[in-house]
Write a protein that holds these residues in place. Structure first.
Motif: not given
Length: 183
Positions: A96-104
């Motif tokens: 939802d925050l648009g951080y897929r592939s940036i944080y896990q």
């Protein structure tokens, strides 16, 4: 319990279990360089916990000198099934925050139990911690570490072998030692 005590117990676990047993070959450097943030949720309210998780992601976004965050949840998620629900919500929050592939998110819990594994199997201690904990990881850093390490696919199997070799009683004693650490 004081936040300082919760953090101390988590640091003890990180040092004496995760690093000492080499469950995560990437943790030692960040621990030594003090690039791990320890944050304790101050409420069991799920909406507030998710807001605090979002705040931790924002913190990492604005503090490149902090490599990773251990977000510790001392109340409200004592039941492992409730914790599993939070993991799903945390992953959804990252999307939802648009951080897929940036944080896990990696995850640890005092009663962690792998699917299909008995609760008293020592292998569960590869993901058991003093407190329910969400570990926020930077995917770019993780990818660099993996590339430098080589074949990381063997890490989980090696960890399970070691935990089982040490046995349930030894692994439980290591975890208990950290739960009783004084600051």
């Amino acid at each position: 319990m004081k936040q300082a005590d919760i953090i101390q117990q988590t640091r003890c676990w990180l040092e004496s279990v995760i690093i000492a047993l080499n469950f995560c070959p990437f943790a030692r450097r960040e621990f030594i360089n003090q690039r791990i943030r320890y944050s304790v949720a101050d409420t069991p309210d799920l909406a507030s916990v998710l807001q605090q998780l979002a705040d931790e992601i924002a913190y990492l976004e604005h503090h490149s000198n902090t490599e990773t965050t251990l977000f510790i949840l001392p109340t409200g998620l004592e039941q492992f099934d409730d914790f599993l629900d939070l993991i799903d919500l945390g992953d959804q929050l990252i999307d939802d925050l648009g951080y897929r592939s940036i944080y896990q998110i990696a995850h640890f819990h005092p009663d962690y139990c792998f699917d299909g594994v008995e609760p008293d199997d020592a292998s569960n201690f590869t993901n058991r911690s003093p407190w329910p904990t969400l570990h926020l990881l930077r995917e770019s850093s993780l990818q660099k570490a993996i590339e430098a390490y080589g074949d990381t696919s063997v890490i989980p199997d090696e960890n399970i072998k070691l935990a089982r070799k040490l046995g349930f009683a030894k692994m439980q004693a290591l975890l208990n030692q950290c739960r009783h650490t004084d600051t």
